[in-house]
Scaffold this motif. Structure first.
Motif, PDB file in Angstrom:
ATOM      1  N   GLY A  83       2.105  -1.479  -5.436  1.00  0.00           N
ATOM      2  CA  GLY A  83       3.335  -1.038  -6.081  1.00  0.00           C
ATOM      3  C   GLY A  83       3.211   0.136  -7.021  1.00  0.00           C
ATOM      4  O   GLY A  83       4.102   0.366  -7.843  1.00  0.00           O
ATOM      5  N   LEU A  87       6.936   0.559  -8.498  1.00  0.00           N
ATOM      6  CA  LEU A  87       7.218  -0.006  -9.813  1.00  0.00           C
ATOM      7  C   LEU A  87       7.737   1.021 -10.826  1.00  0.00           C
ATOM      8  O   LEU A  87       8.708   0.746 -11.544  1.00  0.00           O
ATOM      9  CB  LEU A  87       5.978  -0.734 -10.344  1.00  0.00           C
ATOM     10  CG  LEU A  87       5.540  -1.941  -9.496  1.00  0.00           C
ATOM     11  CD1 LEU A  87       4.214  -2.492  -9.984  1.00  0.00           C
ATOM     12  CD2 LEU A  87       6.603  -3.032  -9.503  1.00  0.00           C
ATOM     13  N   LEU A 111       2.163  -7.152  -5.367  1.00  0.00           N
ATOM     14  CA  LEU A 111       3.399  -6.496  -5.776  1.00  0.00           C
ATOM     15  C   LEU A 111       4.478  -7.522  -6.103  1.00  0.00           C
ATOM     16  O   LEU A 111       5.171  -7.412  -7.121  1.00  0.00           O
ATOM     17  CB  LEU A 111       3.881  -5.553  -4.674  1.00  0.00           C
ATOM     18  CG  LEU A 111       5.242  -4.878  -4.870  1.00  0.00           C
ATOM     19  CD1 LEU A 111       5.346  -4.187  -6.229  1.00  0.00           C
ATOM     20  CD2 LEU A 111       5.500  -3.873  -3.746  1.00  0.00           C
ATOM     21  N   GLN A 112       4.607  -8.527  -5.274  1.00  0.00           N
ATOM     22  CA  GLN A 112       5.628  -9.541  -5.506  1.00  0.00           C
ATOM     23  C   GLN A 112       5.401 -10.326  -6.798  1.00  0.00           C
ATOM     24  O   GLN A 112       6.360 -10.809  -7.413  1.00  0.00           O
ATOM     25  CB  GLN A 112       5.681 -10.498  -4.318  1.00  0.00           C
ATOM     26  CG  GLN A 112       6.210  -9.864  -3.045  1.00  0.00           C
ATOM     27  CD  GLN A 112       6.098 -10.767  -1.838  1.00  0.00           C
ATOM     28  OE1 GLN A 112       5.293 -11.712  -1.822  1.00  0.00           O
ATOM     29  NE2 GLN A 112       6.886 -10.497  -0.800  1.00  0.00           N
ATOM     30  N   TYR A 117       8.631  -6.378 -10.634  1.00  0.00           N
ATOM     31  CA  TYR A 117       9.240  -6.745  -9.356  1.00  0.00           C
ATOM     32  C   TYR A 117      10.022  -8.049  -9.483  1.00  0.00           C
ATOM     33  O   TYR A 117      11.154  -8.167  -8.995  1.00  0.00           O
ATOM     34  CB  TYR A 117       8.160  -6.880  -8.284  1.00  0.00           C
ATOM     35  CG  TYR A 117       8.709  -7.336  -6.951  1.00  0.00           C
ATOM     36  CD1 TYR A 117       9.225  -6.419  -6.046  1.00  0.00           C
ATOM     37  CD2 TYR A 117       8.739  -8.692  -6.603  1.00  0.00           C
ATOM     38  CE1 TYR A 117       9.746  -6.833  -4.822  1.00  0.00           C
ATOM     39  CE2 TYR A 117       9.259  -9.111  -5.392  1.00  0.00           C
ATOM     40  CZ  TYR A 117       9.764  -8.177  -4.510  1.00  0.00           C
ATOM     41  OH  TYR A 117      10.290  -8.586  -3.311  1.00  0.00           O
ATOM     42  N   SER A 120      13.448  -7.770 -10.914  1.00  0.00           N
ATOM     43  CA  SER A 120      14.377  -6.874 -10.227  1.00  0.00           C
ATOM     44  C   SER A 120      14.954  -7.525  -8.983  1.00  0.00           C
ATOM     45  O   SER A 120      14.281  -8.280  -8.283  1.00  0.00           O
ATOM     46  CB  SER A 120      13.666  -5.576  -9.834  1.00  0.00           C
ATOM     47  OG  SER A 120      14.520  -4.751  -9.068  1.00  0.00           O
ATOM     48  N   CYS A 123      14.579  -4.631  -4.925  1.00  0.00           N
ATOM     49  CA  CYS A 123      13.404  -4.290  -4.115  1.00  0.00           C
ATOM     50  C   CYS A 123      13.111  -5.431  -3.156  1.00  0.00           C
ATOM     51  O   CYS A 123      13.139  -6.603  -3.540  1.00  0.00           O
ATOM     52  CB  CYS A 123      12.192  -4.031  -5.013  1.00  0.00           C
ATOM     53  SG  CYS A 123      10.736  -3.407  -4.124  1.00  0.00           S
ATOM     54  N   THR A 125      10.136  -6.496  -0.463  1.00  0.00           N
ATOM     55  CA  THR A 125       8.815  -6.210   0.083  1.00  0.00           C
ATOM     56  C   THR A 125       8.600  -7.050   1.340  1.00  0.00           C
ATOM     57  O   THR A 125       9.109  -8.173   1.451  1.00  0.00           O
ATOM     58  CB  THR A 125       7.706  -6.542  -0.930  1.00  0.00           C
ATOM     59  OG1 THR A 125       7.783  -7.920  -1.280  1.00  0.00           O
ATOM     60  CG2 THR A 125       7.838  -5.696  -2.181  1.00  0.00           C
TER      61      THR A 125
END
Length: 225
Positions: A83, A87, A111-112, A117, A120, A123, A125
């Motif tokens: 990310g 990010l 990333l998750q 993340y 938010s 986004c 993934t």
């Protein structure tokens, strides 16, 4: 072959010329193990290897609209890693929706799990091998304003690059933009490769089994047209 820049010495060129290609057996094994090798890379380095790419909005004027909170925009990052591109953009803009994919399940999970993340709802993934999986299974065709390939295409075998780009084009809106940054021929990264690390013309393998291709402008004109 493009003419090397002045800072590339005759010794550098001789070393590149003497770099013997490895066996077809090892080439095939590296292709088969590409996903596994990148997953091991992220297992070893977690989120600590790459720095957040705060420079992207400076380097790509096309991304300036992403920082404009009055504009709604849809982005796709192919090869999102953990990310480092996504990010910072999520923090700068409240109206941009970002799709982010990688073929390393470990990278996608990192990333998750990031607090930015998790906080938010802008986004999505997903795991995807862009060389064979259709992006359209997750991303609506003709829906993306800007797609990015940042130091990603070089990790893909040259024979699979064109399909990967066509895969991205299918989800871009008419007039959508693909932004690209990667290694060029005679980059210092290329000159540093040890002997017996050459897979093919301009294609090399690192110690950890991940690969890197070094582009000429001629190849890019064929691929990104």
């Amino acid at each position: 072959m493009e003419k090397p820049p002045k800072e590339v010495t005759e010794e550098d060129l001789e070393r590149l010329e003497a770099n013997v290609q490895i066996s077809d057996f090892k080439k095939n094994k590296l292709e088969i193990d590409a996903k596994k090798n990148w997953d091991i890379f992220y297992k070893r380095n977690t989120t600590n290897f790459f720095k957040d790419r705060q420079w992207t909005t400076r380097e790509f004027e096309e991304l300036c609209d992403v920082e404009d909170e009055n504009k709604e925009i849809t982005l796709l990052e192919v090869g999102c890693g953990v990310g480092n591109f996504v990010l910072p953009l999520l923090e700068k803009n409240k109206n941009a929706f970002i799709y982010a994919c990688d073929f390393s399940p470990r990278a996608v999970k990192f990333l998750q799990d990031n607090p930015i993340y998790e906080a938010s709802d802008r986004c999505k993934t997903f795991e995807c091998d862009v060389t064979k999986d259709s992006l359209s299974e997750t991303v609506q065709p003709n829906s993306v304003d800007i797609a990015s390939l940042i130091f990603v295409l070089s990790a893909i075998h040259p024979e699979k690059m064109l399909y990967s780009i066509e895969n991205i084009y299918k989800v871009l809106k008419p007039g959508g933009i693909l932004i690209f940054r990667d290694y060029g021929l005679y980059d210092h990264a290329m000159l540093r490769f040890a002997p017996n690390k050459k897979l093919d013309e301009n294609l090399y393998v690192r110690q950890d089994g991940t690969r890197s291709y070094f582009f000429t402008t001629g190849i890019l004109k064929i691929l990104i047209r």
